[in-house]
Design an enzyme around this catalytic site. Structure first.
Site, mmCIF file in Angstrom:
data_model
loop_
_atom_site.group_PDB
_atom_site.id
_atom_site.type_symbol
_atom_site.label_atom_id
_atom_site.label_comp_id
_atom_site.label_asym_id
_atom_site.label_seq_id
_atom_site.Cartn_x
_atom_site.Cartn_y
_atom_site.Cartn_z
ATOM 1 N N GLY A 59 -0.730 20.409 -23.920
ATOM 2 C CA GLY A 59 -0.693 19.545 -22.606
ATOM 3 C C GLY A 59 -0.270 17.777 -24.877
ATOM 4 N N ARG A 60 -0.183 18.470 -25.757
ATOM 5 C CA ARG A 60 0.415 17.341 -26.220
ATOM 6 C C ARG A 60 1.394 17.505 -27.575
ATOM 7 N NH1 ARG A 60 -4.323 17.372 -31.056
ATOM 8 N NH2 ARG A 60 -5.094 18.780 -30.722
ATOM 9 N N ARG A 99 5.463 21.413 -36.379
ATOM 10 C CA ARG A 99 4.932 23.770 -36.179
ATOM 11 C C ARG A 99 6.285 24.509 -35.876
ATOM 12 N NH1 ARG A 99 -1.179 25.352 -33.454
ATOM 13 N NH2 ARG A 99 1.146 24.872 -31.448
ATOM 14 N N ASP A 149 -5.640 31.478 -25.029
ATOM 15 C CA ASP A 149 -4.104 30.667 -24.978
ATOM 16 C C ASP A 149 -4.292 30.857 -26.263
ATOM 17 O OD1 ASP A 149 -6.869 29.554 -24.635
ATOM 18 O OD2 ASP A 149 -6.123 27.179 -25.266
ATOM 19 N N ASN A 150 -5.068 30.195 -27.844
ATOM 20 C CA ASN A 150 -4.972 30.289 -29.207
ATOM 21 C C ASN A 150 -4.013 31.644 -29.648
ATOM 22 O OD1 ASN A 150 -5.447 27.734 -28.190
ATOM 23 N ND2 ASN A 150 -7.176 28.096 -29.100
HETATM 24 P P1 AMP Z 1 -7.140 23.472 -28.429
HETATM 25 O O1 AMP Z 1 -8.414 23.567 -27.899
HETATM 26 O O2 AMP Z 1 -6.013 22.444 -29.453
HETATM 27 O O3 AMP Z 1 -5.770 24.934 -28.120
HETATM 28 O O4 AMP Z 1 -6.022 22.539 -26.710
HETATM 29 C C1 AMP Z 1 -6.990 23.373 -25.632
HETATM 30 C C2 AMP Z 1 -6.150 22.832 -24.529
HETATM 31 O O5 AMP Z 1 -6.045 21.109 -24.835
HETATM 32 C C3 AMP Z 1 -4.316 22.735 -24.768
HETATM 33 O O6 AMP Z 1 -3.911 23.412 -23.027
HETATM 34 C C4 AMP Z 1 -4.409 21.784 -25.517
HETATM 35 O O7 AMP Z 1 -2.563 21.480 -25.034
HETATM 36 C C5 AMP Z 1 -4.678 20.286 -24.682
HETATM 37 N N1 AMP Z 1 -5.039 19.589 -25.399
HETATM 38 C C6 AMP Z 1 -5.842 19.402 -26.503
HETATM 39 N N2 AMP Z 1 -5.424 17.876 -27.529
HETATM 40 C C7 AMP Z 1 -5.131 17.236 -26.212
HETATM 41 C C8 AMP Z 1 -4.425 16.149 -26.211
HETATM 42 N N3 AMP Z 1 -4.983 14.822 -27.333
HETATM 43 N N4 AMP Z 1 -4.004 15.284 -25.750
HETATM 44 C C9 AMP Z 1 -3.949 16.432 -24.884
HETATM 45 N N5 AMP Z 1 -3.564 17.264 -24.632
HETATM 46 C C10 AMP Z 1 -4.211 18.323 -26.162
HETATM 47 MG MG MG Z 2 -5.002 25.784 -28.526
#
Ligand code: AMP
Ligand code: MG
Length: 498
Positions: free
Chosen positions: A96-97, A180, A256-257
């Site tokens: 998402g980012r 990264r 997903d992590n």
């Molecule tokens: P994370 O918990 O950081 O592993 O993120 C979980 C999901 O949310 C992943 O698909 C990320 O790409 C998305 N995500 C986290 N932060 C953002 C953001 N600021 N904008 C868009 N997508 C995000």
């Molecule tokens: Mg993630």
């Protein structure tokens, strides 16, 4: 600004992920930022990757690592994936980012992804803004590089740029982008995505891709997909053992992590614990303690089972056979984990050989550490010196509220060591490599981030990084970084910062 790269050794991108096909990603360019400025570059990692930063001006590097300038050969994309978040299945997540610029072949001939995190909106951004704030980016930089120095498989951090743009969280924060580097960004969640789509062709392509890239030695075995499950389990059992043995709590072990490459990935609200506590949780979003320190090994097994489910059709065409084969593998996990864990813990206690009672000896130490609120890192580091008899026994005992509990345990430990017929120095040397003197203690991380973000002073961040780059030797200066937090410095919660 367009870069003139004609006479420069440009970064030589390859794009093997693109070749998998459109169903695996969305082509998307980073959204340009207003005023990119380099705040950190990892020169030694750049060398490993074959980049020569000195051939570029700082301004050019800022353009590149902000995504404002796409170097020739890069084919930027956002990967699609799914995932179980805190146990709940989300059928589509995706980057998402984060935007993958491409891959490079490093000096050891490994293919490494170069990804910009915080590079703007993608088709998978959902409610998010596609951006990252400077604090969490620096946090990932510190912790991932510390993990690397500790010898723990991890994604790396190549550089940080500030964007000159605000990001809006609980408050307005400076925006930043992290570059990264990973042996691969395919996740358990990537397999889940195609499994949910019931797209066996894509699943096979994906499995073949990761086998080729990350597990080339299993390519020729009879059932490479079953072997992939076994190897993934092996890498992650080792990985989580290593986390446990430095007191690391990932904080968001969602599927997903979990990287297929076997690297620690997606540093969010992760932290290292000070006082030993099996139930320790830092993450502000982990209300139920699902990802508490002591739960990490069993969560890993749960995640491995989710992975196994995705590749059942590849393991065997007869569903019952596939399930039986996968179960046979997954059932060996507890024993495998215990094997790695015991081997690592024996090293931490200076033991070269194995005896049946070792597990009880180790467990009883952890029990008294928990009861007596002993500092995890300090206890083990001081044990190294205690093994050599170099007179830190008093301060070691003082780490335990009731010092008698340690004295009693130490009698058994010394009796156990004496059966090995090694010298005190032998034990010391073994232990010193297994028990870091310095870890990124949470209060120090927070202090370094506060200086950088609030005051623009990157001094503490740099000093801390330098100390963390040699975690197994006591630093000559800045020994205050070794100490646990004072009560008023204690950080109780960490935030995802998304
Ligand atoms: P994370 O918990 O950081 O592993 O993120 C979980 C999901 O949310 C992943 O698909 C990320 O790409 C998305 N995500 C986290 N932060 C953002 C953001 N600021 N904008 C868009 N997508 C995000
Ligand atoms: Mg993630």
């Amino acid at each position: 600004m367009l870069l003139d790269t004609t006479n420069k050794k440009a970064i030589c991108f390859e794009n093997s992920y693109v070749l998998l096909g459109k169903e695996f990603y969305a082509s998307v360019k980073p959204t340009p930022v207003e005023m990119p400025c380099i705040v950190k570059l990892n020169y030694s990692l750049a060398l490993d990757l074959g980049f020569d930063f000195s051939e570029f001006e700082q301004g050019e590097l800022a353009e590149i690592f902000s995504g404002n300038q796409i170097l020739p050969g890069a084919e930027p994309l956002a990967m699609v994936y799914a995932g179980h978040q805190f146990g709940n299945l989300v059928p589509q997540l995706g980057d998402g980012r984060a935007i993958l610029l491409g891959e490079v072949i490093d000096n050891s001939n490994f293919r490494r992804d170069i990804q910009l995190k915080g590079a703007g909106l993608t088709p998978f951004s959902r409610q998010g803004d596609g951006r990252a704030a400077l604090g969490p980016v620096l946090r990932e930089y510190i912790i991932s590089e510390a993990m690397y120095a500790l010898g723990i498989p991890t994604t790396r951090s190549l550089g940080v740029v500030t964007t000159g743009e605000p990001v809006y969280r609980e408050k307005v924060l400076p925006g930043a982008i992290l570059t990264r580097v990973a042996l691969g960004h395919v996740r358990v969640g990537t397999f889940q995505y195609f499994s949910l789509q019931r797209d066996e062709t894509a699943l096979k392509k994906l499995a073949d891709y990761v086998i080729d890239r990350n597990y080339p030695l299993i390519k020729k075995v009879k059932n490479p997909y079953l072997k992939l499950l076994e190897e993934l389990m092996d890498r992650h059992a080792k990985l989580v053992t290593q986390w446990m043995q430095v007191g690391f709590i990932h904080g968001v072990m969602n599927t997903d992590n979990m990287a297929i490459s076997g690297e620690t990935i997606d540093y969010g609200p992760c932290a290292f614990m000070d006082t030993f506590d099996q139930t320790k949780v830092f993450s502000s979003i982990d209300h139920m303690g699902r990802y508490a320190y002591g739960n990490q090994p069993s969560i890993l097994q749960w995640n491995l089972a989710r992975f196994a489910e995705t590749i059942l059709p590849l393991i065997d065409k007869v569903p019952d056979h596939a399930v039986a084969l996968a179960n046979e593998v997954i059932e060996t996990y507890p024993e495998l984990f215990k094997y790695y864990w015991l081997s690592g813990m024996r090293r931490k206690l200076g033991l070269f050989t194995s005896e049946t009672e070792d597990e009880a000896l180790i467990q009883s130490l952890l029990d008294i550490m928990q009861e007596n609120e002993a500092d995890f890192t300090m206890t083990f580091r001081k044990l190294c010196y205690a093994a050599r008899g170099s007179g830190q026994e008093g301060s070691l005992r003082d780490l335990f509220k009731d010092s008698k509990s340690y004295k009693k345990w130490a009698l058994n430990w010394r009796a156990r060591m004496s059966r090995e017929l090694k010298t005190p120095d032998d034990h010391f040397e073994l232990m010193r490599q297994a028990n870091p003197a310095i870890i990124p203690r949470n209060h120090r991380v927070e202090q370094a981030l506060a200086s950088a973000v609030d005051d623009g002073d990157f001094g503490p961040f740099e000093t801390f990084l330098e100390l963390l780059s040699s975690p197994y030797v006591e630093p000559k200066s800045h020994t205050e970084y070794l100490a646990p937090p004072k009560p008023e410095e204690n950080v109780l919660q960490t935030f995802c910062g998304t």
